[in-house]
Design a protein around this motif. Structure first.
Motif, PDB file in Angstrom:
ATOM      1  N   TYR A 226     -33.514  -2.803 -10.849  1.00 27.57           N
ATOM      2  CA  TYR A 226     -34.258  -4.040 -11.129  1.00 27.57           C
ATOM      3  C   TYR A 226     -33.486  -4.918 -12.109  1.00 27.57           C
ATOM      4  CZ  TYR A 226     -38.688  -2.773  -8.878  1.00 27.57           C
ATOM      5  OH  TYR A 226     -39.658  -2.474  -7.977  1.00 27.57           O
ATOM      6  N   MET A 227     -32.980  -4.277 -13.146  1.00 24.33           N
ATOM      7  CA  MET A 227     -32.293  -5.069 -14.172  1.00 24.33           C
ATOM      8  C   MET A 227     -31.039  -5.729 -13.618  1.00 24.33           C
ATOM      9  SD  MET A 227     -32.841  -3.251 -17.792  1.00 24.33           S
ATOM     10  CE  MET A 227     -32.187  -1.686 -17.391  1.00 24.33           C
ATOM     11  N   MET A 228     -30.287  -4.982 -12.809  1.00 25.37           N
ATOM     12  CA  MET A 228     -29.082  -5.568 -12.230  1.00 25.37           C
ATOM     13  C   MET A 228     -29.438  -6.759 -11.340  1.00 25.37           C
ATOM     14  SD  MET A 228     -26.470  -4.176 -13.385  1.00 25.37           S
ATOM     15  CE  MET A 228     -27.416  -3.995 -14.863  1.00 25.37           C
ATOM     16  N   LEU A 229     -30.544  -6.567 -10.605  1.00 21.00           N
ATOM     17  CA  LEU A 229     -30.984  -7.645  -9.722  1.00 21.00           C
ATOM     18  C   LEU A 229     -31.335  -8.883 -10.544  1.00 21.00           C
ATOM     19  CD1 LEU A 229     -31.255  -7.374  -6.671  1.00 21.00           C
ATOM     20  CD2 LEU A 229     -33.729  -7.335  -6.983  1.00 21.00           C
ATOM     21  N   ILE A 230     -32.095  -8.652 -11.617  1.00 23.76           N
ATOM     22  CA  ILE A 230     -32.502  -9.777 -12.458  1.00 23.76           C
ATOM     23  C   ILE A 230     -31.273 -10.439 -13.081  1.00 23.76           C
ATOM     24  CG2 ILE A 230     -33.714 -10.385 -14.591  1.00 23.76           C
ATOM     25  CD1 ILE A 230     -35.751  -8.159 -13.794  1.00 23.76           C
ATOM     26  N   VAL A 231     -30.369  -9.603 -13.579  1.00 22.84           N
ATOM     27  CA  VAL A 231     -29.162 -10.159 -14.214  1.00 22.84           C
ATOM     28  C   VAL A 231     -28.372 -10.989 -13.205  1.00 22.84           C
ATOM     29  CG1 VAL A 231     -26.953  -9.585 -15.278  1.00 22.84           C
ATOM     30  CG2 VAL A 231     -28.989  -8.334 -15.935  1.00 22.84           C
ATOM     31  N   LEU A 232     -28.225 -10.434 -12.003  1.00 20.47           N
ATOM     32  CA  LEU A 232     -27.441 -11.145 -10.984  1.00 20.47           C
ATOM     33  C   LEU A 232     -28.112 -12.464 -10.623  1.00 20.47           C
ATOM     34  CD1 LEU A 232     -24.964 -10.838  -9.163  1.00 20.47           C
ATOM     35  CD2 LEU A 232     -26.469  -9.950  -7.411  1.00 20.47           C
ATOM     36  N   VAL A 233     -29.406 -12.382 -10.347  1.00 15.30           N
ATOM     37  CA  VAL A 233     -30.131 -13.560  -9.874  1.00 15.30           C
ATOM     38  C   VAL A 233     -30.188 -14.642 -10.949  1.00 15.30           C
ATOM     39  CG1 VAL A 233     -32.450 -14.342  -9.300  1.00 15.30           C
ATOM     40  CG2 VAL A 233     -31.472 -12.393  -8.125  1.00 15.30           C
ATOM     41  N   LEU A 234     -30.273 -14.226 -12.209  1.00 10.07           N
ATOM     42  CA  LEU A 234     -30.354 -15.235 -13.271  1.00 10.07           C
ATOM     43  C   LEU A 234     -28.983 -15.677 -13.751  1.00 10.07           C
ATOM     44  CD1 LEU A 234     -33.297 -14.006 -15.520  1.00 10.07           C
ATOM     45  CD2 LEU A 234     -33.259 -15.880 -13.881  1.00 10.07           C
ATOM     46  N   SER A 235     -28.111 -14.712 -14.047  1.00 10.05           N
ATOM     47  CA  SER A 235     -26.899 -15.109 -14.760  1.00 10.05           C
ATOM     48  C   SER A 235     -25.869 -15.752 -13.844  1.00 10.05           C
ATOM     49  CB  SER A 235     -26.298 -13.927 -15.512  1.00 10.05           C
ATOM     50  OG  SER A 235     -25.852 -12.970 -14.607  1.00 10.05           O
ATOM     51  N   LEU A 236     -25.839 -15.358 -12.574  1.00  9.14           N
ATOM     52  CA  LEU A 236     -24.816 -15.967 -11.708  1.00  9.14           C
ATOM     53  C   LEU A 236     -25.072 -17.466 -11.524  1.00  9.14           C
ATOM     54  CD1 LEU A 236     -22.257 -15.433 -10.150  1.00  9.14           C
ATOM     55  CD2 LEU A 236     -23.613 -14.929  -8.150  1.00  9.14           C
ATOM     56  N   PRO A 237     -26.261 -17.871 -11.059  1.00  8.97           N
ATOM     57  CA  PRO A 237     -26.458 -19.328 -10.912  1.00  8.97           C
ATOM     58  C   PRO A 237     -26.413 -20.080 -12.233  1.00  8.97           C
ATOM     59  CG  PRO A 237     -28.427 -18.116 -10.201  1.00  8.97           C
ATOM     60  CD  PRO A 237     -27.405 -17.099 -10.532  1.00  8.97           C
ATOM     61  N   ILE A 238     -27.044 -19.521 -13.259  1.00  6.85           N
ATOM     62  CA  ILE A 238     -27.044 -20.246 -14.538  1.00  6.85           C
ATOM     63  C   ILE A 238     -25.622 -20.340 -15.073  1.00  6.85           C
ATOM     64  CG2 ILE A 238     -27.833 -20.220 -16.937  1.00  6.85           C
ATOM     65  CD1 ILE A 238     -30.351 -18.856 -16.033  1.00  6.85           C
ATOM     66  N   GLY A 239     -24.922 -19.210 -15.024  1.00  7.95           N
ATOM     67  CA  GLY A 239     -23.567 -19.193 -15.563  1.00  7.95           C
ATOM     68  C   GLY A 239     -22.648 -20.124 -14.791  1.00  7.95           C
ATOM     69  N   VAL A 240     -22.737 -20.074 -13.470  1.00 15.16           N
ATOM     70  CA  VAL A 240     -21.845 -20.915 -12.668  1.00 15.16           C
ATOM     71  C   VAL A 240     -22.191 -22.387 -12.874  1.00 15.16           C
ATOM     72  CG1 VAL A 240     -21.194 -21.519 -10.322  1.00 15.16           C
ATOM     73  CG2 VAL A 240     -21.325 -19.141 -10.978  1.00 15.16           C
ATOM     74  N   ALA A 241     -23.500 -22.687 -12.907  1.00 13.02           N
ATOM     75  CA  ALA A 241     -23.890 -24.083 -13.110  1.00 13.02           C
ATOM     76  C   ALA A 241     -23.406 -24.572 -14.469  1.00 13.02           C
ATOM     77  CB  ALA A 241     -25.400 -24.225 -13.001  1.00 13.02           C
ATOM     78  N   ALA A 242     -23.583 -23.741 -15.488  1.00  9.25           N
ATOM     79  CA  ALA A 242     -23.145 -24.148 -16.824  1.00  9.25           C
ATOM     80  C   ALA A 242     -21.641 -24.372 -16.851  1.00  9.25           C
ATOM     81  CB  ALA A 242     -23.546 -23.084 -17.851  1.00  9.25           C
ATOM     82  N   SER A 243     -20.904 -23.461 -16.208  1.00  7.53           N
ATOM     83  CA  SER A 243     -19.444 -23.613 -16.229  1.00  7.53           C
ATOM     84  C   SER A 243     -19.012 -24.865 -15.494  1.00  7.53           C
ATOM     85  CB  SER A 243     -18.767 -22.421 -15.554  1.00  7.53           C
ATOM     86  OG  SER A 243     -19.430 -21.257 -15.848  1.00  7.53           O
ATOM     87  N   ILE A 244     -19.640 -25.104 -14.342  1.00  9.95           N
ATOM     88  CA  ILE A 244     -19.241 -26.297 -13.584  1.00  9.95           C
ATOM     89  C   ILE A 244     -19.518 -27.534 -14.416  1.00  9.95           C
ATOM     90  CG2 ILE A 244     -19.796 -27.723 -11.583  1.00  9.95           C
ATOM     91  CD1 ILE A 244     -20.212 -25.232  -9.999  1.00  9.95           C
ATOM     92  N   TYR A 245     -20.671 -27.549 -15.049  1.00  5.14           N
ATOM     93  CA  TYR A 245     -20.979 -28.727 -15.864  1.00  5.14           C
ATOM     94  C   TYR A 245     -19.953 -28.883 -16.976  1.00  5.14           C
ATOM     95  CZ  TYR A 245     -23.028 -32.075 -18.917  1.00  5.14           C
ATOM     96  OH  TYR A 245     -23.180 -33.176 -19.695  1.00  5.14           O
ATOM     97  N   LEU A 246     -19.723 -27.791 -17.700  1.00  9.20           N
ATOM     98  CA  LEU A 246     -18.811 -27.872 -18.848  1.00  9.20           C
ATOM     99  C   LEU A 246     -17.404 -28.231 -18.404  1.00  9.20           C
ATOM    100  CD1 LEU A 246     -19.875 -24.839 -21.031  1.00  9.20           C
ATOM    101  CD2 LEU A 246     -19.993 -27.258 -21.634  1.00  9.20           C
ATOM    102  N   GLU A 247     -16.976 -27.649 -17.292  1.00 15.56           N
ATOM    103  CA  GLU A 247     -15.594 -27.809 -16.887  1.00 15.56           C
ATOM    104  C   GLU A 247     -15.355 -29.155 -16.204  1.00 15.56           C
ATOM    105  OE1 GLU A 247     -13.631 -25.355 -17.923  1.00 15.56           O
ATOM    106  OE2 GLU A 247     -12.043 -26.731 -17.353  1.00 15.56           O
ATOM    107  N   GLU A 248     -16.318 -29.583 -15.392  1.00 13.07           N
ATOM    108  CA  GLU A 248     -16.048 -30.726 -14.525  1.00 13.07           C
ATOM    109  C   GLU A 248     -16.753 -32.009 -14.957  1.00 13.07           C
ATOM    110  OE1 GLU A 248     -14.065 -30.335 -11.844  1.00 13.07           O
ATOM    111  OE2 GLU A 248     -13.863 -28.157 -11.881  1.00 13.07           O
TER     112      GLU A 248
END
Ligand SMILES: Nc1ncnc2c1ncn2[C@@H]1O[C@H](COP(=O)(O)OP(=O)(O)OP(=O)(O)O)[C@@H](O)[C@H]1O
Ligand SMILES: [Mg+2]
Lengths: 439, 271
Positions: A226-248
């Motif tokens: 469950y925790m891995m699922l939650i981490v994946l579902v939350l951190s991947l989109p949030i992290g990628v979105a944050a990086s794209i914003y910061l980087e681009e």
């Protein structure tokens, strides 16, 4: 340009003596460097091997469990002496099932019914788990009452350890958990083929238990999943979105510099601090339940985010600017450029970062201790809101147990954790392959 | 031109703005990278269906000027453009102009071939797809084939359209990039040293292609090769230290330039 003036240093044909440029030294340096590299690599490999060896050699026995195959008589006299089961199904649940098992064992070994002391010792040879095992059989099919069936019963943890040769039988009887009498019975049963080792499915599916033979990582596996699922579902989109914003998109100024520095710092914050944060915010402030994998997932998400953001930004930066220029020059918008061209090219790097972050999160123990996931949970969590534990926490708890049988189970759980990790990594590699092949 | 008064220049330019034989008109174009000024009041016009070559020593601002023509400078942080540039009489820096649409009309080919790491087909079809130029798959197939035909690449790649564009040779890649630019039916094609990474044979092919494209497109090409400028262009503009030194018919430029610096540069005395 066609008329490039070359420096006039070299005159063709003129042999100037070569300066000594220390070629030998250079090659020696290169050889030395390679030797260092190989030495470092071997060092690492040796440690990895020692680690795996120690874990596997200690833990592989945890995947075998000693069982006693006996003819158990489901005697009506013991299960339901007053014959009330039609009116009161409760009797079937509360009946004294261990006596059935003990009698079966006494029968097999020819121990007299009235020898109290021996009967007690006999009872100790079987796991407490036989109660639920026999009860479940009877409840599932009450018609077996009065019949005799061959059942494989779980041996007690100490017998299990003794049978696997993990208990030193040369020490005096008083100083060990199994008596000489029990060892004698054990050997007799083994000779008769009644006592044997079976594959231990329980370690994968059972919940927590104070009896090692009935304990398993089932709850912890579900919690970790469950925790891995939650981490994946939350951190991947949030992290990628944050990086794209910061980087681009983000303007490069003091403020974004500050954010960047802080993200890098966050990646280095000790994980226990995230546990404290989770305790304060998710449990005390937001009122989420303790010990829930939901909260654990949130805390691990916070912990994983910086890793994913850093990896994603690096992957985005590594995409050649010429690709962006090509897309922009064709009239693609910034969004289109990023989502059609940059992101797919950065995907392998992003996945690598994500898997490193997830693996890190999977093995994290400290923050989970603070949010109460170090609990004795025997029931399977059906939702992430239910109390559960996690694999590393289960390992931690088992490592603190005294019984010999928990030692091998601790290593066994580590093996399961490593397998979990390997499965995750292989999944990531396959995914990455797919992305790489598309290009 | 130096003889004319400010007002006269102004008037002449205003007249030209409405002259349709000029596809693009740059008036007093200056570009700043932060504090550094890279272009100084450049007045340069690009004629319709003409190949205009931009020459000049390294760092003189040719690429910078080229990029102002389709606003690729927008993508560079701290780059600022002043002055006026029109495309068919419309100011391309006007807020009402959509840069996406502008770049569809003014395409670009870069110095280094930069195909997308996707299939050849996808390389060509990407532009038409995002601009909605194809109504059906058949339409798209047709655009892809036509673009590759025009770029003289069709016969070489027609059997491997699904293979990666990065697997082509350098010269093929550059022609693929040209085909990609053509696929969105631009009116102007900007080329920044398109042959600098190519061997003489590939260069010849690209030059031939430029020659053919001229009838349908307006082309601005930056080149370091005087021979190339002489071969492919009808008009040549010479830049030096961020200034436009001279703009003239290519023939005149290479035989009897007005400016001494042009003469020196073409003769290889500096640069
Ligand atoms: N992104 C940038 N940031 C800051 N300065 C830049 C940038 N791009 C170009 N410049 C500067 O602007 C000036 C003109 O550069 P530009 O690239 O236009 O030259 P060029 O004529 O194309 O040269 P080359 O023939 O070498 O390509 C140079 O002094 C260069 O240093
Ligand atoms: Mg340039």
């Amino acid at each position: 340009m066609s008329q490039v003036v070359t420096p006039t240093a070299t005159v063709p044909g003129a042999r100037t003596p070569r300066r000594d440029i220390g070629l030998k030294k250079r090659y020696a340096a290169e050889r030395r460097f390679r030797a260092y590299g190989i030495a470092a690599l071997s060092f690492g490999l040796i440690f990895l091997f020692v680690l795996l060896w120690s874990v596997v050699s200690k833990g592989y026995t945890a995947f075998q469990q000693t069982g006693v195959t006996l003819a158990v008589e489901f005697s009506e006299k013991i299960i339901d002496p007053q014959n009330q089961r039609a009116s009161n199904p409760q009797v079937l649940l509360t009946a004294n099932y261990p006596v059935l098992a003990r009698n079966a064992l006494a029968n097999a070994l020819g121990v007299a019914q009235n020898d109290r002391a021996k009967q007690k010792e006999l009872g100790q040879m079987l796991s407490d788990g036989v109660r639920s095992q026999l009860r479940d059989m009877v409840v599932a099919d009450p018609s077996i009452i009065g019949k005799t069936k061959t059942v494989t019963l779980l041996a007690a943890g100490d017998i299990d350890s003794a049978f696997k040769g993990q208990i030193n039988l040369s020490v005096p009887q008083e100083n060990r958990k199994v008596s000489d009498q029990q060892v004698g019975w054990m050997n007799k049963l083994a000779e008769a083929g009644a006592l044997a080792k079976h594959f231990n499915t329980g370690i994968f599916f059972n919940g927590a238990s104070s009896r090692p033979e009935a304990a398993g990582v089932g709850v912890a596996l579900i919690g970790s999943f469950y925790m891995m699922l939650i981490v994946l579902v939350l951190s991947l989109p949030i992290g990628v979105a944050a990086s794209i914003y910061l980087e681009e998109f983000a303007p490069k100024n003091r403020f974004t510099d500050l954010i960047e520095v802080n993200i890098n710092n966050l990646a280095a914050v000790p994980s226990i601090v995230y546990g404290l944060l989770g305790l304060a915010v998710f449990i005390n402030f937001m009122g989420l339940p303790r010990s829930a994998s939901l909260v654990g997932g949130f805390v691990l998400t916070l912990m994983t985010l910086p890793t994913i953001i850093i990896a994603t930004r690096a992957a985005l930066k590594a995409v050649p600017p010429s690709i962006r220029a090509a897309a922009l020059g064709l009239g693609a918008s910034k969004m289109q450029t990023i989502f059609h061209h940059v992101l797919p090219l950065a995907m392998p790097g992003i996945l690598t970062g994500t898997i490193i972050g997830l693996a890190h999160a999977l093995g994290e123990t400290a923050p989970l201790l603070l949010i109460g996931m170090v609990a004795f949970v025997a029931n399977f969590p059906t939702t992430p809101m239910d109390p559960s534990t996690a694999l590393p926490v289960q390992i931690y708890m088992w490592a603190n147990e005294a019984e010999r049988a928990f030692v091998e189970r601790t290593s066994g759980a580590i093996i399961i954790l490593l397998l979990f990790l390997i499965v995750m990594n292989v999944g990531a590699i396959l995914l990455r392959r797919r992305f790489e092949r598309r290009w | 031109m130096n003889m004319m008064t400010e007002a006269a220049v102004e008037k002449a330019l205003d007249q030209r703005m409405n002259d349709l034989s000029y596809k693009m008109i740059g008036k007093d174009v200056s570009v700043y990278y932060g504090e550094k000024r890279a272009l100084f009041d450049v007045n340069l016009n690009v004629r319709q269906n003409t190949v205009t070559a931009l020459i000049g020593p390294s760092g003189c601002g040719k690429s910078t000027f080229l990029r102002t023509l389709n606003r690729m400078n927008d993508t560079i942080d701290n780059c600022r453009v002043t002055g006026r540039i029109t495309l068919d009489g419309d100011d391309i820096y006007d807020p009402s102009i959509d840069v996406v649409e502008l770049r569809a009309r003014v395409g670009m080919v870069f110095q280094k071939p930069n195909p997308f790491p996707k299939s050849i087909y996808e390389n060509i079809s990407y532009g038409p797809r995002i601009h909605g130029l194809a109504r059906s798959k058949a339409d798209m197939d047709q655009i892809v084939e036509a673009s590759l035909q025009r770029a003289g690449l069709w016969n070489e790649v027609k059997d491997r359209l699904q293979e990666s564009g990065t697997g082509l040779s350098g010269g093929q890649q550059q022609r693929l990039c040209i085909a990609r630019a053509i696929a969105v039916s631009p009116e102007v094609i900007l080329m920044d040293e398109p042959c600098s990474a190519l061997d003489p044979i590939a260069t010849a092919k690209v030059e031939e292609l430029i020659h053919e494209l001229r009838s349908n497109y307006t082309i601005v090409i930056v080149t370091h090769s005087m021979q190339q400028a002489a071969r492919v262009s009808q008009r040549t503009a010479m830049f030096h230290l961020g200034q436009l030194v001279e703009e003239n018919d290519t023939d005149k430029m290479f035989t009897n330039p007005d400016d001494q610096r042009t003469q020196d540069y073409i003769m290889g005395r500096f640069g």
